[in-house]
Design an enzyme around this catalytic site. Sequence first.
Site, PDB file in Angstrom:
ATOM      1  N   GLY A  15      38.205  63.983  87.748  1.00  0.00           N
ATOM      2  CA  GLY A  15      38.322  63.112  86.510  1.00  0.00           C
ATOM      3  C   GLY A  15      37.155  62.093  86.492  1.00  0.00           C
ATOM      4  N   SER A 129      49.340  52.428  86.956  1.00  0.00           N
ATOM      5  CA  SER A 129      48.678  51.369  86.375  1.00  0.00           C
ATOM      6  C   SER A 129      49.215  50.316  86.262  1.00  0.00           C
ATOM      7  CB  SER A 129      48.826  52.376  85.013  1.00  0.00           C
ATOM      8  OG  SER A 129      48.730  51.814  83.695  1.00  0.00           O
ATOM      9  N   TYR A 153      53.935  57.723  79.348  1.00  0.00           N
ATOM     10  CA  TYR A 153      53.609  57.727  80.412  1.00  0.00           C
ATOM     11  C   TYR A 153      53.359  56.888  81.129  1.00  0.00           C
ATOM     12  CZ  TYR A 153      49.229  56.302  82.624  1.00  0.00           C
ATOM     13  OH  TYR A 153      48.154  56.172  83.528  1.00  0.00           O
ATOM     14  N   LYS A 157      54.784  56.531  85.502  1.00  0.00           N
ATOM     15  CA  LYS A 157      54.241  56.133  86.424  1.00  0.00           C
ATOM     16  C   LYS A 157      55.642  55.078  87.385  1.00  0.00           C
ATOM     17  CE  LYS A 157      50.236  56.874  85.618  1.00  0.00           C
ATOM     18  NZ  LYS A 157      50.005  57.944  86.987  1.00  0.00           N
ATOM     19  N   ASN A 183      42.329  47.774  83.283  1.00  0.00           N
ATOM     20  CA  ASN A 183      40.912  48.654  82.375  1.00  0.00           C
ATOM     21  C   ASN A 183      39.654  49.161  83.225  1.00  0.00           C
ATOM     22  OD1 ASN A 183      42.850  47.040  80.649  1.00  0.00           O
ATOM     23  ND2 ASN A 183      42.340  47.848  79.324  1.00  0.00           N
ATOM     24  N   ASP A 298      50.995  47.214  71.214  1.00  0.00           N
ATOM     25  CA  ASP A 298      49.151  46.333  71.471  1.00  0.00           C
ATOM     26  C   ASP A 298      49.914  45.384  72.408  1.00  0.00           C
ATOM     27  OD1 ASP A 298      47.908  48.209  72.686  1.00  0.00           O
ATOM     28  OD2 ASP A 298      46.656  47.830  70.849  1.00  0.00           O
TER      29      ASP A 298
HETATM   30  P1  NAD Z   1      41.483  61.447  84.410  1.00  0.00           P
HETATM   31  O1  NAD Z   1      42.061  62.736  83.262  1.00  0.00           O
HETATM   32  O2  NAD Z   1      39.874  61.803  83.634  1.00  0.00           O
HETATM   33  O3  NAD Z   1      41.286  62.651  85.806  1.00  0.00           O
HETATM   34  C1  NAD Z   1      42.995  63.111  85.774  1.00  0.00           C
HETATM   35  C2  NAD Z   1      42.562  64.721  86.515  1.00  0.00           C
HETATM   36  O4  NAD Z   1      43.729  64.748  86.887  1.00  0.00           O
HETATM   37  C3  NAD Z   1      41.488  65.464  85.593  1.00  0.00           C
HETATM   38  O5  NAD Z   1      40.522  65.466  85.778  1.00  0.00           O
HETATM   39  C4  NAD Z   1      42.560  66.588  85.099  1.00  0.00           C
HETATM   40  O6  NAD Z   1      42.154  67.239  84.847  1.00  0.00           O
HETATM   41  C5  NAD Z   1      43.730  66.292  86.662  1.00  0.00           C
HETATM   42  N1  NAD Z   1      44.650  66.782  86.587  1.00  0.00           N
HETATM   43  C6  NAD Z   1      46.169  66.284  84.957  1.00  0.00           C
HETATM   44  N2  NAD Z   1      46.927  67.346  85.524  1.00  0.00           N
HETATM   45  C7  NAD Z   1      47.096  68.011  86.605  1.00  0.00           C
HETATM   46  C8  NAD Z   1      47.635  68.675  87.490  1.00  0.00           C
HETATM   47  N3  NAD Z   1      49.324  69.281  87.173  1.00  0.00           N
HETATM   48  N4  NAD Z   1      47.990  69.018  88.411  1.00  0.00           N
HETATM   49  C9  NAD Z   1      46.608  69.558  88.899  1.00  0.00           C
HETATM   50  N5  NAD Z   1      44.895  68.178  88.724  1.00  0.00           N
HETATM   51  C10 NAD Z   1      45.370  67.738  87.662  1.00  0.00           C
HETATM   52  O7  NAD Z   1      41.997  60.297  84.160  1.00  0.00           O
HETATM   53  P2  NAD Z   1      41.793  59.000  84.784  1.00  0.00           P
HETATM   54  O8  NAD Z   1      41.212  58.049  84.359  1.00  0.00           O
HETATM   55  O9  NAD Z   1      40.471  59.415  86.086  1.00  0.00           O
HETATM   56  O10 NAD Z   1      42.803  58.827  86.263  1.00  0.00           O
HETATM   57  C11 NAD Z   1      43.249  59.032  87.227  1.00  0.00           C
HETATM   58  C12 NAD Z   1      44.515  58.524  87.240  1.00  0.00           C
HETATM   59  O11 NAD Z   1      44.540  56.855  87.295  1.00  0.00           O
HETATM   60  C13 NAD Z   1      45.624  59.338  86.188  1.00  0.00           C
HETATM   61  O12 NAD Z   1      46.696  59.292  87.295  1.00  0.00           O
HETATM   62  C14 NAD Z   1      45.908  57.810  85.106  1.00  0.00           C
HETATM   63  O13 NAD Z   1      47.326  57.978  84.979  1.00  0.00           O
HETATM   64  C15 NAD Z   1      45.118  56.307  86.301  1.00  0.00           C
HETATM   65  N6  NAD Z   1      45.419  55.801  86.113  1.00  0.00           N
HETATM   66  C16 NAD Z   1      43.829  55.869  84.549  1.00  0.00           C
HETATM   67  C17 NAD Z   1      43.097  54.705  84.060  1.00  0.00           C
HETATM   68  C18 NAD Z   1      42.765  54.630  82.774  1.00  0.00           C
HETATM   69  O14 NAD Z   1      42.907  53.973  82.070  1.00  0.00           O
HETATM   70  N7  NAD Z   1      41.503  55.431  83.263  1.00  0.00           N
HETATM   71  C19 NAD Z   1      44.401  52.952  84.009  1.00  0.00           C
HETATM   72  C20 NAD Z   1      45.389  53.058  84.919  1.00  0.00           C
HETATM   73  C21 NAD Z   1      46.116  54.620  85.735  1.00  0.00           C
HETATM   74  C1  WQD Z   2      41.923  47.600  74.580  1.00  0.00           C
HETATM   75  C2  WQD Z   2      41.690  46.973  73.726  1.00  0.00           C
HETATM   76  C3  WQD Z   2      43.619  47.019  71.871  1.00  0.00           C
HETATM   77  C4  WQD Z   2      40.353  50.851  70.759  1.00  0.00           C
HETATM   78  C5  WQD Z   2      45.438  52.099  77.623  1.00  0.00           C
HETATM   79  C6  WQD Z   2      46.625  52.264  78.254  1.00  0.00           C
HETATM   80  C7  WQD Z   2      46.925  51.506  79.728  1.00  0.00           C
HETATM   81  C8  WQD Z   2      45.959  51.586  81.224  1.00  0.00           C
HETATM   82  C9  WQD Z   2      44.266  51.208  80.489  1.00  0.00           C
HETATM   83  C10 WQD Z   2      46.167  53.701  81.231  1.00  0.00           C
HETATM   84  C11 WQD Z   2      43.691  46.321  73.087  1.00  0.00           C
HETATM   85  C12 WQD Z   2      41.478  47.430  71.110  1.00  0.00           C
HETATM   86  C13 WQD Z   2      41.193  49.842  71.065  1.00  0.00           C
HETATM   87  C14 WQD Z   2      39.696  50.453  69.733  1.00  0.00           C
HETATM   88  C15 WQD Z   2      40.883  48.185  69.611  1.00  0.00           C
HETATM   89  N1  WQD Z   2      45.760  53.478  80.695  1.00  0.00           N
HETATM   90  N2  WQD Z   2      41.485  48.291  70.667  1.00  0.00           N
HETATM   91  N3  WQD Z   2      39.902  49.662  69.195  1.00  0.00           N
HETATM   92  O1  WQD Z   2      45.493  49.462  75.690  1.00  0.00           O
HETATM   93  O2  WQD Z   2      44.627  47.796  76.987  1.00  0.00           O
HETATM   94  O3  WQD Z   2      45.190  50.848  78.238  1.00  0.00           O
HETATM   95  O4  WQD Z   2      44.252  52.071  78.835  1.00  0.00           O
HETATM   96  O5  WQD Z   2      46.918  53.473  82.985  1.00  0.00           O
HETATM   97  O6  WQD Z   2      48.209  52.238  80.079  1.00  0.00           O
HETATM   98  O7  WQD Z   2      47.764  51.890  77.646  1.00  0.00           O
HETATM   99  O8  WQD Z   2      43.451  49.739  76.866  1.00  0.00           O
HETATM  100  O9  WQD Z   2      41.352  50.755  75.821  1.00  0.00           O
HETATM  101  O10 WQD Z   2      42.997  51.351  74.624  1.00  0.00           O
HETATM  102  O11 WQD Z   2      42.619  49.225  74.674  1.00  0.00           O
HETATM  103  O12 WQD Z   2      40.427  47.236  69.337  1.00  0.00           O
HETATM  104  O13 WQD Z   2      39.499  51.470  69.269  1.00  0.00           O
HETATM  105  O14 WQD Z   2      41.369  47.322  72.957  1.00  0.00           O
HETATM  106  O15 WQD Z   2      44.198  47.071  70.626  1.00  0.00           O
HETATM  107  O16 WQD Z   2      43.163  45.274  72.280  1.00  0.00           O
HETATM  108  P1  WQD Z   2      45.158  49.201  76.737  1.00  0.00           P
HETATM  109  P2  WQD Z   2      42.286  50.158  75.625  1.00  0.00           P
END
Ligand code: NAD
Ligand code: WQD
Length: 348
Positions: A15, A129, A153, A157, A183, A298
Amino acid sequence: MISAGLTILVTGGAGYIGSHTCVTLLEQGFDVVVVDNLSNASEESLKHVQTITGKTLKFVKGDICNSNDLEQIFSHYKIYAVIHFAGLKAVGESVQKPLEYYENNVGGTVALLKVMRSHNVKRIVFSSSACVYGMQQTLPLVETLPTAAVNPYGHTKVVIEQMLASVAAIDPEWHVVLLRYFNPIGAHPSGLIGEDPLGIPNNLLPYVAQVAIGRHDHVRVFGNDYPTPDGTGKRDYIHVMDLAEGHIAALKHIDEYSCEAFNLGTGKSTSVLEIIAAFGKACKKDIPYKVVDRRAGDVAECYASAEKAKNLLKWETSRSLDDMCESAWKWQSMNPKGFHSEKDIIDL
Ligand code: NAD
Ligand code: WQD
């Protein structure tokens, strides 16, 4: 003391964040085994990781909910520690499908921890997160605040954090680091890997990037009446390569902790309009946008206290907002349809 040559199991390593972390791990001399069920990723990302680093990794297409898949991995490889990214991550989808989120994220982590325990592998870095803080008004967000997630979600966590704390509390051999990402945006500077959302992106940055490449007409700005200088929401955007390096820092210090949470953020916040302007500068185009209603759930502003990771993990961010936008644009412009071929994409 941690040293090169140790094998790290990376769940969800195909991912977005996982693939960038694999690059950093390989560059630092670790051996890497990835398990991913490819539910939200393409194996192509791992091919590109190998191209970037000139090193190989092992990929197992498997599911963390399936103990047999995990058994095979832990029997075959001598795993030193696990970096656990695998999970479902779309907030809106989690509201529609809460059981699937608990099953995959919580159930998958239970299965993983049981197999780790039976193989006496007791070091884990977990992808948590900033959403565990919920709608808190106290800024910056410090790790000592109570967790208060506001959607399924986020609840997964919180539950996983609590589960890991319980496991570590009863067995001193466990070492757990909970990394609370803010983010993550941007891409590897090569443009060979990056964020590749399926369908219409929910998050701001990939949406802006798709507007820049011409896949959507304009960005919808969710509200401009927040109590921020320009009225739009402010977030703590962190370069994915800085985030990747945070995982190495966590691994280096993991044996100092039983179970400890760290924010990974910059400690600064940027508004939606500032993001749109910075991305426009990076791609040398005006990014059209329209202000629409606020998005439910938000908060006006959110940013980390980055002090704990700086003081204890000796890690801090070094890349700028321009680095984030330039690398994201490089990835988007080199791969207009991400890792997917034309035939897989239903265009909008
Ligand atoms: P992503 O979806 O790109 O990566 C997650 C990966 O996990 C994917 O490749 C998916 O195929 C794999 N996956 C899901 N369920 C699985 C399972 N049961 N078995 C094996 N593989 C599985 O997401 P990401 O953005 O790289 O996020 C990675 C981690 O970080 C996640 O746990 C996500 O919740 C956390 N996180 C992401 C963000 C963000 O904004 N991207 C923010 C905070 C936390
Ligand atoms: C950022 C800002 C929106 C889209 C989310 C998850 C959080 C974490 C990261 C996993 C906000 C604004 C967004 C659009 C917009 N993920 N926005 N137009 O909401 O801070 O966090 O991703 O853990 O759990 O909630 O990120 O990128 O969605 O939004 O104006 O089309 O952009 O309102 O202010 P967010 P985001």
